[in-house]
Design an enzyme around this catalytic site. Structure first.
Site, PDB file in Angstrom:
ATOM      1  CG  HIS A 114       2.575   6.189  -2.497  1.00 15.69           C
ATOM      2  ND1 HIS A 114       3.374   7.130  -0.945  1.00 15.69           N
ATOM      3  CD2 HIS A 114       3.388   7.120  -2.859  1.00 15.69           C
ATOM      4  CE1 HIS A 114       4.744   7.428  -1.684  1.00 15.69           C
ATOM      5  NE2 HIS A 114       4.709   7.349  -2.978  1.00 15.69           N
TER       6      HIS A 114
ATOM      7  CG  ASP B 152      -1.761  10.415  -0.674  1.00 17.09           C
ATOM      8  OD1 ASP B 152      -1.814  11.328  -1.469  1.00 17.09           O
ATOM      9  OD2 ASP B 152      -1.427   9.642  -1.188  1.00 17.09           O
TER      10      ASP B 152
ATOM     11  CD  GLN C 177       0.108  10.629  -8.675  1.00 17.45           C
ATOM     12  OE1 GLN C 177      -0.231  10.366  -9.256  1.00 17.45           O
ATOM     13  NE2 GLN C 177       0.973   9.901  -7.952  1.00 17.45           N
TER      14      GLN C 177
ATOM     15  CE  LYS D 284       3.709  13.078  -5.530  1.00 16.30           C
ATOM     16  NZ  LYS D 284       4.483  11.739  -7.192  1.00 16.30           N
TER      17      LYS D 284
ATOM     18  CB  CYS E  78       6.058   4.570  -2.902  1.00 19.24           C
ATOM     19  SG  CYS E  78       7.896   4.787  -3.282  1.00 19.24           S
TER      20      CYS E  78
HETATM   21  C1  LIG Z   1      -0.781   8.620  -3.914  1.00 14.91           C
HETATM   22  C2  LIG Z   1       0.862   9.088  -3.732  1.00 14.91           C
HETATM   23  N1  LIG Z   1       0.481   9.070  -2.281  1.00 14.91           N
HETATM   24  C3  LIG Z   1       1.720  10.134  -2.068  1.00 14.91           C
HETATM   25  C4  LIG Z   1       2.731  10.315  -2.961  1.00 14.91           C
HETATM   26  C5  LIG Z   1       4.242  10.989  -2.074  1.00 14.91           C
HETATM   27  O1  LIG Z   1       4.383  12.288  -2.338  1.00 14.91           O
HETATM   28  P1  LIG Z   1       5.819  13.215  -1.900  1.00 14.91           P
HETATM   29  O2  LIG Z   1       6.561  11.835  -2.445  1.00 14.91           O
HETATM   30  O3  LIG Z   1       6.154  13.976  -3.017  1.00 14.91           O
HETATM   31  O4  LIG Z   1       5.415  13.480  -0.207  1.00 14.91           O
HETATM   32  C6  LIG Z   1       2.925   9.557  -4.244  1.00 14.91           C
HETATM   33  C7  LIG Z   1       3.989  10.071  -4.519  1.00 14.91           C
HETATM   34  O5  LIG Z   1       4.238   9.588  -5.310  1.00 14.91           O
HETATM   35  C8  LIG Z   1       1.877   8.911  -4.139  1.00 14.91           C
HETATM   36  O6  LIG Z   1       1.905   8.837  -5.905  1.00 14.91           O
END
Ligand SMILES: Cc1ncc(COP(=O)(O)O)c(C=O)c1O
Length: 398
Positions: A112, A189, A192, A215, A353
């Protein structure tokens, strides 16, 4: 499962965009509104009952999170506003002072933006090498691929536990072992994965872990950065302000509080943190393992149904998890999402993203269905039926 706990699901939506954000159970909404209705106050500052109650609730969430990921101490749990915020603190508060030109950081093309763009920006600034571990033929990241990228210059491996596109679960336990053996910092990270599968930061040898409250059935604008204490102590805050300092003067002298407060400048999202505590309670009341098993079986059902629909290209047919990434023949992904919206079905279309993934899958834009435990077979039957009637996509657009 437990659909009745989510009022929003009674509005008739077929919500299949859980990787974007999750719905909030009644108990989370109640915890947030109770704070606003009964004891709104700031924390760490008030000598009156409402503030003392807010303090207690706010700090109780920290302990719940500690236990949830098995951190060693509460000081290792930092409140952020989400995964993006947490990873930026790691990259610009820690790595900026740790990495040198010639060092290597391993990521991959399915990451992401939150776990790739900060690294790209910092590598340009410092001159360390960003190494992209190749994905396999199913676009998954294997331990072997990472192993092959490690050199004596590798200082950091930073990967998603589960990606938001292919949705593969990375073997963080064995990657964590590799990191330990090679003296590499391991950044995960967990945006998910946190709501779907167990994470044990000690067992998995994780140095930094970031995830978002929204999430995991909690409020938006909340998140957690976990870090091993000795590493968090080395972070130079990227925000300075109230609450995090002990003193400062016009001579320029200042000193900061101990962890975790030194990394939590200003008034945080108090209501959100309290709601996040209720979200943890809610997940625990069902049990993560039960959630995981149910979601896996629901995903299997979805996949089987989708494989039988003509003209559908599935990019991740061998992934076990909650995500199906696909396109419908000649139709643009967003047109498919707009068509499904007419039927009250919510999915996501676009690049999600993960803007480097197209370099590998050769498609810029895809549709994504992502499940949660409150989804049912009926939800799936509805979207499958709609996709079978794909000739209607054009009708809804013209
Ligand atoms: C794998 C992953 N990392 C990071 C993020 C970023 O999360 P946030 O927008 O809540 O900061 C997301 C959001 O969809 C994600 O799917």
């Amino acid at each position: 499962m437990n659909t009745e706990d989510f009022d929003i699901l009674k509005t008739g939506i077929d919500y299949l965009d859980n990787a974007a954000t999750t719905m909030k159970p009644k108990s989370v909404i109640k915890a947030v509104t109770d704070y606003y209705k009964e004891y709104t106050s700031n924390i760490h500052r008030g000598d009156y009952n409402n503030s003392i109650r807010a303090d207690k609730e706010y700090e109780t969430t920290r302990e719940k999170i500690r236990e949830f990921i098995n951190a060693q101490s509460k000081e290792e749990i930092i409140y952020t506003n989400g995964t993006t915020n947490g990873l930026n603190i790691v990259v610009f508060g820690f790595m900026q002072h740790y990495l040198k030109p010639g060092d290597e950081v391993i990521i991959d093309q399915a990451e992401h933006a939150s776990n790739s763009l900060p690294w790209i920006v910092l590598s340009k600034k410092i001159g360390f090498k960003l190494v992209f571990a190749p994905l396999d033929k199913d676009y998954k990241l294997t331990v072997e691929s990472i192993k092959n990228c490690i050199t004596p210059n590798t200082k950091v491996i930073s990967i998603a536990h589960i990606t938001n596109t292919i949705g593969d679960t990375r073997d963080i336990n064995n990657i964590g072992k590799l990191c330990k053996e090679n003296n590499i910092l391991f950044v995960v990270d967990a945006a998910q994965s946190i709501a779907h599968t167990k994470i044990d930061v000690q067992e998995d040898n994780i140095n930094f872990l970031a995830f978002s409250g929204h999430k995991m059935y909690g409020p938006t604008g909340t998140g957690i950065l976990y870090g091993k204490k000795f590493l968090l102590e080395k972070i130079q805050p990227i925000e300075y302000g109230g609450d995090m300092n002990t003193e400062f003067s016009s001579t320029g002298d200042y000193s900061l509080k101990e962890l975790p407060t030194r990394l939590e400048a200003g008034t945080r999202n108090i209501a959100g943190v309290i709601g996040l505590g209720a979200a943890i309670d809610y997940i625990n009341s069902i049990g993560l393992e039960k959630i995981h098993n149910y979601e896996i079986s629901l995903h299997q059902y979805l996949l089987e149904q989708m494989k039988q629909i003509p003209n559908i290209k599935i990019y991740n047919p061998s992934t076990q998890g909650t995500i199906v990434l696909f396109n419908v023949d000649k139709y643009f992904s967003q047109d498919v999402a707009i068509y499904l919206n007419q039927l009250n079905i919510c999915i996501r279309a676009g690049n999600h993203c993960a803007k480097m993934l197209h370099e590998v899958i050769q498609d810029n834009s895809t549709c994504r269905i992502s499940l949660s435990f409150y989804n049912t077979k009926e939800d799936i039957d509805k979207v499958v039926e709609a996709l079978r009637n794909q000739d209607k996509i054009l009708d809804t657009l013209v």
